[in-house]
Design a protein around this motif. Structure first.
Motif, PDB file in Angstrom:
ATOM      1  N   LEU A 172       0.599  -1.038   0.128  1.00 25.58           N
ATOM      2  CA  LEU A 172      -0.005  -0.032  -0.044  1.00 25.58           C
ATOM      3  C   LEU A 172       0.839   1.040  -0.063  1.00 25.58           C
ATOM      4  O   LEU A 172       0.478   2.276  -0.642  1.00 25.58           O
ATOM      5  CB  LEU A 172      -0.912   0.065   1.114  1.00 25.58           C
ATOM      6  N   GLU A 173       1.770   1.158   0.821  1.00 25.56           N
ATOM      7  CA  GLU A 173       2.836   2.490   1.003  1.00 25.56           C
ATOM      8  C   GLU A 173       3.389   2.590  -0.392  1.00 25.56           C
ATOM      9  O   GLU A 173       3.459   3.961  -0.791  1.00 25.56           O
ATOM     10  CB  GLU A 173       3.719   2.499   1.946  1.00 25.56           C
ATOM     11  N   ASN A 174       3.996   1.729  -1.202  1.00 27.53           N
ATOM     12  CA  ASN A 174       4.596   2.258  -2.616  1.00 27.53           C
ATOM     13  C   ASN A 174       3.525   2.509  -3.427  1.00 27.53           C
ATOM     14  O   ASN A 174       3.761   3.465  -4.187  1.00 27.53           O
ATOM     15  CB  ASN A 174       5.153   0.927  -3.191  1.00 27.53           C
ATOM     16  N   ALA A 175       2.337   2.110  -3.509  1.00 26.48           N
ATOM     17  CA  ALA A 175       1.337   2.796  -4.208  1.00 26.48           C
ATOM     18  C   ALA A 175       0.905   3.909  -3.640  1.00 26.48           C
ATOM     19  O   ALA A 175       0.421   4.975  -4.775  1.00 26.48           O
ATOM     20  CB  ALA A 175      -0.174   1.469  -4.042  1.00 26.48           C
ATOM     21  N   ARG A 176       0.905   4.444  -2.669  1.00 29.92           N
ATOM     22  CA  ARG A 176       0.662   5.837  -2.150  1.00 29.92           C
ATOM     23  C   ARG A 176       1.706   6.771  -2.829  1.00 29.92           C
ATOM     24  O   ARG A 176       1.437   7.753  -3.183  1.00 29.92           O
ATOM     25  CB  ARG A 176       0.428   5.709  -0.528  1.00 29.92           C
ATOM     26  N   VAL A 177       2.925   6.222  -2.634  1.00 30.55           N
ATOM     27  CA  VAL A 177       3.876   6.904  -3.172  1.00 30.55           C
ATOM     28  C   VAL A 177       3.921   7.259  -4.584  1.00 30.55           C
ATOM     29  O   VAL A 177       4.061   8.252  -5.226  1.00 30.55           O
ATOM     30  CB  VAL A 177       5.479   6.274  -2.700  1.00 30.55           C
ATOM     31  N   LEU A 178       3.361   6.246  -5.349  1.00 25.33           N
ATOM     32  CA  LEU A 178       3.356   6.363  -6.792  1.00 25.33           C
ATOM     33  C   LEU A 178       2.156   7.396  -7.093  1.00 25.33           C
ATOM     34  O   LEU A 178       2.508   8.305  -8.030  1.00 25.33           O
ATOM     35  CB  LEU A 178       2.826   4.840  -7.283  1.00 25.33           C
ATOM     36  N   ILE A 179       1.210   7.507  -6.256  1.00 24.03           N
ATOM     37  CA  ILE A 179       0.279   8.559  -6.711  1.00 24.03           C
ATOM     38  C   ILE A 179       0.713   9.939  -6.373  1.00 24.03           C
ATOM     39  O   ILE A 179       0.487  10.780  -7.012  1.00 24.03           O
ATOM     40  CB  ILE A 179      -1.069   8.092  -5.714  1.00 24.03           C
ATOM     41  N   GLN A 180       1.370  10.064  -5.267  1.00 20.81           N
ATOM     42  CA  GLN A 180       1.978  11.225  -4.718  1.00 20.81           C
ATOM     43  C   GLN A 180       2.934  11.642  -5.815  1.00 20.81           C
ATOM     44  O   GLN A 180       3.334  13.095  -5.991  1.00 20.81           O
ATOM     45  CB  GLN A 180       2.772  11.198  -3.272  1.00 20.81           C
ATOM     46  N   GLY A 181       3.557  10.850  -6.592  1.00 15.88           N
ATOM     47  CA  GLY A 181       4.441  11.254  -7.650  1.00 15.88           C
ATOM     48  C   GLY A 181       3.835  11.561  -9.003  1.00 15.88           C
ATOM     49  O   GLY A 181       4.643  11.614 -10.017  1.00 15.88           O
ATOM     50  N   HIS A 182       2.622  11.838  -9.093  1.00 18.01           N
ATOM     51  CA  HIS A 182       1.795  12.299 -10.218  1.00 18.01           C
ATOM     52  C   HIS A 182       2.065  11.062 -11.238  1.00 18.01           C
ATOM     53  O   HIS A 182       2.074  11.679 -12.594  1.00 18.01           O
ATOM     54  CB  HIS A 182       2.486  13.505 -10.729  1.00 18.01           C
ATOM     55  N   ALA A 183       2.049  10.002 -10.991  1.00 18.71           N
ATOM     56  CA  ALA A 183       2.203   8.905 -12.083  1.00 18.71           C
ATOM     57  C   ALA A 183       0.860   8.572 -12.639  1.00 18.71           C
ATOM     58  O   ALA A 183       0.900   8.115 -13.828  1.00 18.71           O
ATOM     59  CB  ALA A 183       2.594   7.621 -11.313  1.00 18.71           C
ATOM     60  N   VAL A 184      -0.353   8.815 -11.931  1.00 21.01           N
ATOM     61  CA  VAL A 184      -1.573   8.400 -12.573  1.00 21.01           C
ATOM     62  C   VAL A 184      -1.754   8.957 -13.873  1.00 21.01           C
ATOM     63  O   VAL A 184      -2.426   8.385 -14.741  1.00 21.01           O
ATOM     64  CB  VAL A 184      -2.779   8.674 -11.622  1.00 21.01           C
ATOM     65  N   GLN A 185      -1.596  10.456 -13.951  1.00 19.12           N
ATOM     66  CA  GLN A 185      -1.877  10.826 -15.462  1.00 19.12           C
ATOM     67  C   GLN A 185      -1.014  10.235 -16.464  1.00 19.12           C
ATOM     68  O   GLN A 185      -1.775  10.017 -17.545  1.00 19.12           O
ATOM     69  CB  GLN A 185      -1.398  12.589 -15.314  1.00 19.12           C
ATOM     70  N   LYS A 186       0.220   9.847 -16.054  1.00 17.81           N
ATOM     71  CA  LYS A 186       0.730   9.333 -17.437  1.00 17.81           C
ATOM     72  C   LYS A 186       0.115   7.803 -17.579  1.00 17.81           C
ATOM     73  O   LYS A 186       0.051   7.477 -18.565  1.00 17.81           O
ATOM     74  CB  LYS A 186       2.198   9.175 -16.731  1.00 17.81           C
ATOM     75  N   LEU A 187      -0.008   7.138 -16.378  1.00 15.59           N
ATOM     76  CA  LEU A 187      -0.734   5.619 -16.672  1.00 15.59           C
ATOM     77  C   LEU A 187      -2.025   5.791 -17.422  1.00 15.59           C
ATOM     78  O   LEU A 187      -2.203   4.921 -18.353  1.00 15.59           O
ATOM     79  CB  LEU A 187      -0.748   5.153 -15.383  1.00 15.59           C
ATOM     80  N   VAL A 188      -2.853   6.875 -16.990  1.00 14.68           N
ATOM     81  CA  VAL A 188      -4.211   6.808 -17.748  1.00 14.68           C
ATOM     82  C   VAL A 188      -3.810   7.159 -19.364  1.00 14.68           C
ATOM     83  O   VAL A 188      -4.666   6.661 -20.056  1.00 14.68           O
ATOM     84  CB  VAL A 188      -4.827   7.911 -17.314  1.00 14.68           C
ATOM     85  N   ALA A 189      -3.015   8.172 -19.386  1.00 14.75           N
ATOM     86  CA  ALA A 189      -2.605   8.524 -21.053  1.00 14.75           C
ATOM     87  C   ALA A 189      -2.204   7.321 -21.627  1.00 14.75           C
ATOM     88  O   ALA A 189      -2.633   7.132 -22.817  1.00 14.75           O
ATOM     89  CB  ALA A 189      -1.609   9.876 -20.962  1.00 14.75           C
ATOM     90  N   ILE A 190      -1.274   6.611 -21.143  1.00 12.86           N
ATOM     91  CA  ILE A 190      -0.732   5.375 -21.837  1.00 12.86           C
ATOM     92  C   ILE A 190      -1.829   4.672 -22.104  1.00 12.86           C
ATOM     93  O   ILE A 190      -2.029   3.986 -23.102  1.00 12.86           O
ATOM     94  CB  ILE A 190       0.414   4.775 -21.109  1.00 12.86           C
ATOM     95  N   ASN A 191      -2.705   4.221 -21.186  1.00  7.22           N
ATOM     96  CA  ASN A 191      -3.793   3.141 -21.106  1.00  7.22           C
ATOM     97  C   ASN A 191      -4.773   3.774 -22.302  1.00  7.22           C
ATOM     98  O   ASN A 191      -5.417   2.888 -23.111  1.00  7.22           O
ATOM     99  CB  ASN A 191      -4.486   3.159 -19.882  1.00  7.22           C
ATOM    100  N   LYS A 192      -5.040   4.851 -22.552  1.00 11.64           N
ATOM    101  CA  LYS A 192      -6.142   5.488 -23.385  1.00 11.64           C
ATOM    102  C   LYS A 192      -5.610   5.842 -24.820  1.00 11.64           C
ATOM    103  O   LYS A 192      -6.244   5.392 -25.829  1.00 11.64           O
ATOM    104  CB  LYS A 192      -6.504   6.696 -23.042  1.00 11.64           C
ATOM    105  N   SER A 193      -4.190   6.151 -24.897  1.00 14.81           N
ATOM    106  CA  SER A 193      -3.698   6.751 -26.143  1.00 14.81           C
ATOM    107  C   SER A 193      -2.537   5.915 -26.884  1.00 14.81           C
ATOM    108  O   SER A 193      -2.180   6.037 -27.908  1.00 14.81           O
ATOM    109  CB  SER A 193      -3.551   8.020 -26.035  1.00 14.81           C
TER     110      SER A 193
END
Length: 595
Positions: free
Chosen positions: A493-514
């Motif tokens: 869980l803590e690593n997933a929290r660090v990932l979110i705090q590192g603004h990774a979701v925006q990149k992941l969503v963009a890769i997933n969509k486009s």
């Protein structure tokens, strides 16, 4: 071109006919074309009893009968009864075949290859040296028919025989250079192993590495000699080590080979000479021999311990307050043997009663320090990739030794070294390091540390939709990074929290969509789905503007094809084709990678 050829003729076609009588000379001249007849006359006039008249090469060229010998005539001269004619004809062929694929093909079609191979066994050094030089140039290049022609007339055996009997370093360079060329063709790799491995190891690798079979005293061992012969031979073995499980096992079991290669690398580290081609070759060989070592070594089933990985996860599940951080290196005062050492000992690292040797050296925890030294000292990108790849291979699998390797990398402060290399601008280095971190993260304590210190660099290497970062990493590297991120946040869980705090979701969503790559889309989707499984994080995600739909896999992504046309599994093995653009020796070297 004609001027270049004629200049070479001046330098190389000069029969040494001293000692032959006039009758034999007359017979010889009748069998040669006008150019060689003139050469013979010129050399005859230079005999001690005929020095009164000298004829220069320039005067020969002014002879109206002068012309360049055609290829058929030159090949015929390879079978002439006079040794000087044979050697000079072979030298001329070497000259003609230099970077000329058409001439090489014609030599093959005119059956010149079997004659040259036969001359490798000629007792005169000048003859077999020139013949080998011609074969080296003929075997260089993309036309594998030339390589197969040499193999078909038992050329590999002849080359190995010549290597065993010659004391000339020049001839050894020619032989090993030719074998290096031949080893770049897949169907010939096992043949080179079967017919040449013992000789190449015993005659070249061991002597030039500085390692000695009969010396257990490190002070008596010598430094490696980075000769051309060692470079050629290690390049040849680098090629054949990528041929598959049988080839890997043959090299692992070759007496003295692994010992000599490791000693050569240790010598390079000690002498701060880690950037040369021979070092690169040695690391690549060891990287390939480390591939699937946990499955392929004899008796590997004895070390298959499913509980070992569980032990590592439970031992390192939570950081104790007195445990030194491998990134800062700090230890509490008065700790000669800190928690790290005590925890390491709980892995039951075998106590040795005798010195390790041979293939056992491949997976001993001590090799970790050697590879980390290379990752720290070398500036050669191929060496960096191979050293990271070796750690990647050794940390793979569920057996006792991979657990020891993963813990040793942490103990030797290797994680910060790997994380630093994620910032490299070289695609293949980033890819190898990312996969190594993925395998190392199977250790729970490593996973915690990698999550804290490496996630930021991993995310920074990701593209944002169709906008790639400055590095413009290849698709395979992006997929490797995504898979590593997925391993790091799984059951953490803590690593997933660090990932979110590192603004990774925006990149992941963009890769997933486009993303236009099905494999990138699939890998990004796995990461997103894993993030969403943590209910404790959903409130944070919702406040940031994300909802459940952003974490669903893209339906169209299933049918997308990657640029390479491949679909499906991310557990792939891709050969690295690294072609040396040298003048005469090819270096087409596939390296085995573990994903």
């Amino acid at each position: 071109a004609n001027q270049s050829i004629n200049q070479s003729i001046k330098q190389t076609i000069r029969p040494k006919l001293s000692g032959y009588d006039d009758a034999f000379m007359a017979q010889l001249e009748g069998n040669l074309n006008p150019f060689f007849q003139a050469m013979c006359r010129a050399q005859t006039l230079q005999l001690p009893h005929k020095r009164s008249s000298m004829v220069s090469l320039d005067s020969i060229r002014r002879d109206p009968r002068w012309r360049d010998p055609n290829l058929h005539e030159v090949i015929s001269m390879l079978s002439h009864p006079m040794d000087p004619v044979k050697s000079n004809a072979a030298a001329y062929l070497q000259h003609l075949c230099y970077e000329n694929d058409r001439i090489k093909q014609e030599v093959r079609q005119l059956n010149g290859v079997p004659i040259l191979v036969e001359l490798l066994d000629h007792p005169k050094a000048e003859v077999h040296r020139k013949a080998c030089g011609a074969l080296r140039n003929i075997s260089y290049g993309k036309d594998h028919n030339n390589k197969m022609a040499i193999k078909s007339c038992d050329g590999i055996q002849a080359l190995v025989r010549l290597l065993r009997k010659t004391s000339s370093m020049e001839v050894k360079e020619l032989v090993t250079g030719t074998l290096w060329n031949l080893s770049s063709h897949e169907p010939l790799k096992l043949t080179v192993i079967n017919q040449g491995l013992q000789t190449l190891t015993g005659e070249i690798i061991i002597p030039h590495s500085g390692w000695r079979r009969d010396s257990a005293d490190p002070s008596k061992l010598q430094s490696a000699e980075w000769t051309t012969v060692f470079k050629n031979t290690s390049g040849c073995l680098r090629n054949v080590s990528s041929d598959g499980a049988e080839a890997r096992q043959r090299l692992r079991e070759c007496e003295g080979l692994v010992d000599a290669l490791l000693h050569a690398l240790q010598s390079a580290v000690v002498n701060k000479d880690t950037d040369n081609k021979s070092v690169e070759n040695c690391v690549c060989i060891l990287r390939n021999l480390s591939y699937h070592v946990h499955k392929e070594i004899p008796g590997a089933e004895r070390f298959q311990e499913p509980h070992a990985n569980h032990l590592m996860r439970s031992v390192g599940h939570q950081k104790k307050k007195n445990e030194p951080d491998c990134f800062t290196g700090k230890r509490p005062k008065g700790w000669k043997n800190g928690f790290m050492d005590r925890k390491y000992s709980t892995l039951d690292l075998p106590k040795r009663t005798e010195l390790m040797k041979g293939l056992e050296l491949l997976y001993q925890p001590e090799v970790v320090r050697l590879y980390l030294s290379l990752l720290t000292c070398s500036h050669n990108h191929n060496t960096l990739e191979a050293a990271a790849g070796a750690l990647q291979n050794l940390a793979a699998g569920h057996w006792a030794w991979s657990s020891y390797i993963r813990a040793t990398v942490r103990k030797e402060k290797g994680l910060p070294i790997l994380v630093e290399l994620l910032r490299s601008d070289v695609d293949k280095v980033v890819r190898a390091v990312a996969i190594a971190l993925r395998n190392l993260a199977m250790d729970r304590r490593n996973k915690d540390l990698i999550g804290n210190y490496a996630l930021r660099d991993l995310v920074s290497n990701l593209p944002c939709g169709q906008q790639h970062p400055a590095k413009n990493l290849e698709g395979d590297t992006v997929v490797s990074i995504l898979n590593t991120i997925h391993e790091i946040i799984t059951d953490n869980l803590e690593n997933a929290r660090v990932l979110i705090q590192g603004h990774a979701v925006q990149k992941l969503v963009a890769i997933n969509k486009s993303s236009q790559s099905a494999r990138e889309t699939k890998a990004a989707s796995h990461v997103l789905q894993t993030i969403w499984t943590y209910k404790d994080l959903r409130n944070t995600l919702t406040k940031a503007g994300w909802n459940k739909s952003h974490f669903k896999p893209t339906t169209s992504g299933v049918t997308k094809k990657s640029k390479s046309g491949k679909q499906g599994s991310d557990d792939i093995t891709l050969p690295l084709m690294d072609k040396n653009q040298g003048q005469k020796i090819t270096a087409c070297i596939p390296s085995v990678k573990y994903y």
